[in-house]
Design a protein around this motif. Structure first.
Motif, mmCIF file in Angstrom:
data_model
loop_
_atom_site.group_PDB
_atom_site.id
_atom_site.type_symbol
_atom_site.label_atom_id
_atom_site.label_comp_id
_atom_site.label_asym_id
_atom_site.label_seq_id
_atom_site.Cartn_x
_atom_site.Cartn_y
_atom_site.Cartn_z
ATOM 1 N N ILE A 276 0.672 -1.262 -0.137
ATOM 2 C CA ILE A 276 0.103 -0.051 0.226
ATOM 3 C C ILE A 276 0.793 1.292 -0.001
ATOM 4 O O ILE A 276 0.530 2.318 -0.677
ATOM 5 C CB ILE A 276 -0.851 -0.007 1.309
ATOM 6 C CG1 ILE A 276 -1.921 -1.340 1.243
ATOM 7 C CG2 ILE A 276 -1.838 1.402 1.287
ATOM 8 C CD1 ILE A 276 -2.696 -1.465 2.396
ATOM 9 N N ILE A 277 1.795 1.255 0.844
ATOM 10 C CA ILE A 277 2.763 2.365 0.816
ATOM 11 C C ILE A 277 3.448 2.544 -0.321
ATOM 12 O O ILE A 277 3.543 3.806 -1.070
ATOM 13 C CB ILE A 277 4.034 2.520 1.829
ATOM 14 C CG1 ILE A 277 2.964 2.444 3.385
ATOM 15 C CG2 ILE A 277 4.812 3.300 2.040
ATOM 16 C CD1 ILE A 277 3.821 1.944 4.727
ATOM 17 N N GLY A 278 4.111 1.424 -0.869
ATOM 18 C CA GLY A 278 4.661 1.663 -2.386
ATOM 19 C C GLY A 278 3.640 2.001 -3.464
ATOM 20 O O GLY A 278 4.285 2.897 -4.463
ATOM 21 N N PHE A 279 2.658 1.464 -3.393
ATOM 22 C CA PHE A 279 1.435 1.899 -4.169
ATOM 23 C C PHE A 279 1.343 3.563 -4.241
ATOM 24 O O PHE A 279 1.117 4.155 -5.394
ATOM 25 C CB PHE A 279 0.230 1.089 -4.188
ATOM 26 C CG PHE A 279 -0.929 1.677 -4.977
ATOM 27 C CD1 PHE A 279 -0.889 1.378 -6.432
ATOM 28 C CD2 PHE A 279 -1.830 2.469 -4.313
ATOM 29 C CE1 PHE A 279 -2.089 1.822 -6.784
ATOM 30 C CE2 PHE A 279 -2.703 3.069 -5.244
ATOM 31 C CZ PHE A 279 -3.033 2.642 -6.314
ATOM 32 N N ILE A 280 1.304 3.986 -3.032
ATOM 33 C CA ILE A 280 1.052 5.303 -3.043
ATOM 34 C C ILE A 280 2.107 6.235 -3.485
ATOM 35 O O ILE A 280 1.785 7.219 -4.101
ATOM 36 C CB ILE A 280 0.559 5.732 -1.629
ATOM 37 C CG1 ILE A 280 -0.739 5.129 -1.043
ATOM 38 C CG2 ILE A 280 0.563 7.182 -1.349
ATOM 39 C CD1 ILE A 280 -0.955 5.143 0.471
ATOM 40 N N LEU A 281 3.277 5.680 -3.128
ATOM 41 C CA LEU A 281 4.489 6.784 -3.614
ATOM 42 C C LEU A 281 4.614 6.526 -4.920
ATOM 43 O O LEU A 281 4.822 7.633 -5.694
ATOM 44 C CB LEU A 281 5.854 6.201 -2.754
ATOM 45 C CG LEU A 281 5.855 6.529 -1.383
ATOM 46 C CD1 LEU A 281 6.845 5.622 -0.673
ATOM 47 C CD2 LEU A 281 5.861 7.981 -1.078
#
Length: 302
Positions: A276-281
């Motif tokens: 999720i964090i990687g997707f957002i970035l």
């Protein structure tokens, strides 16, 4: 109603949403088909249907399919990286890991186009592009770092190769200063890519396995070929003729959102916190590149 600019823009924005669903759901359809088919066989079927659809669309809309003298070889090179390499490796990426993760990594492709533009075209990296590249690297690092526990998984390599292959094809066509019309370019790239895929299938797998198949698999293949490959390309070229590239590029930002959401619902995948964090970035990085004012932006795909 009169065909005013507002009406045309409104219809085009609707096409942007349809495009995002076609490309986003294409990942889920491919995952369903890959339960019974190999990536090679799936792409033989999907790209053949897509090429037929795109050539038929060009014929029905009166678009010329002529390729200027000397440019066929460049379209063929782009077709290898943009269609054959992308289609086959995206299938292997889905087979060797979560579809949602493959989507997230693959949609780092606008960032690699920026990097290759700097190396091949000498385009300078402004502050926004440097920020986008930094966010993308951070997102990829957060996403793949937990995977190192059991060794670097092959789906990461496959997904990164998809992104870089698409970026190279885009920058390459700009580097050679190709003048082929966009729709003709896409149609011939699909045809050349299909020919490469057929050749690779016979070399690495033999005769494609396309029968007998379950009904669910056949429906998934039809969706991939008609909508995910063929119709989606046609929609894109219809959109860019009606809207600014900035507005049309919103479709690219919607694709991973729809793809990841559909993977969660249909395939019952549960993205991890690093996912999720990687997707957002990566999403924010792509937004920086695609939505910045001025300059030419790389065209999105699925």
């Amino acid at each position: 109603m009169p065909n005013t600019d507002a009406n045309v823009a409104g219809k085009a924005k609707l096409l942007v949403v349809l495009l995002a669903f076609a490309w986003g759901l294409n990942w889920v359809a491919a995952a369903i088909a890959l339960r019974e088919l190999s990536p090679w066989s799936l792409r033989v079927a999907g790209c053949s249907l897509g090429a037929i659809t795109l050539f038929a669309a060009a014929f029905l809309t009166g678009h010329s399919l002529r390729v200027p003298r000397g440019e066929a070889k460049h379209v063929m090179v782009a077709g290898f990286f943009n269609v054959a390499l992308f289609q086959v490796l995206s299938g292997f990426a889905q087979m060797s890991g979560a579809t949602s993760r493959a989507i997230i990594i693959t949609y780092s492709m606008p960032i690699w186009a920026v990097v290759l533009s700097r190396l091949m075209l000498g385009e300078k990296l402004d502050r926004i592009r440097m920020l986008a590249f930094s966010l993308c690297v951070a997102g990829l690092a957060i996403l793949v770092w937990p995977l190192f526990v059991n060794g670097f998984p092959p789906n990461v390599y496959y997904s990164l190769a998809c992104a870089i292959g698409w970026a190279f094809a885009t920058v390459y066509m700009k580097w050679v200063k190709a003048t082929v019309e966009p729709l003709a370019n896409a149609a011939w790239q699909l045809l050349f890519g299909f020919m490469f895929i057929v050749a690779g299938t016979f070399v690495f797998e033999g005769v494609p396995h396309l029968w007998p198949l379950h009904g669910e698999t056949m429906l998934a293949i039809l969706f991939v070929g008609l909508f995910g490959v063929g119709l989606a390309h046609f929609l894109w070229w219809a959109i860019v003729g009606k809207l600014p590239t900035t507005t049309a590029s919103i479709g690219a930002l919607l694709v991973p959102v729809i793809g990841v959401s559909a993977s969660t619902v249909v395939l019952h995948e549960r993205p991890t916190t690093p996912d999720i964090i990687g997707f957002i970035l990566i999403f924010v990085a792509a937004a920086c590149v695609l939505l910045q004012p001025g300059g030419r932006r790389p065209e999105p795909r699925a």
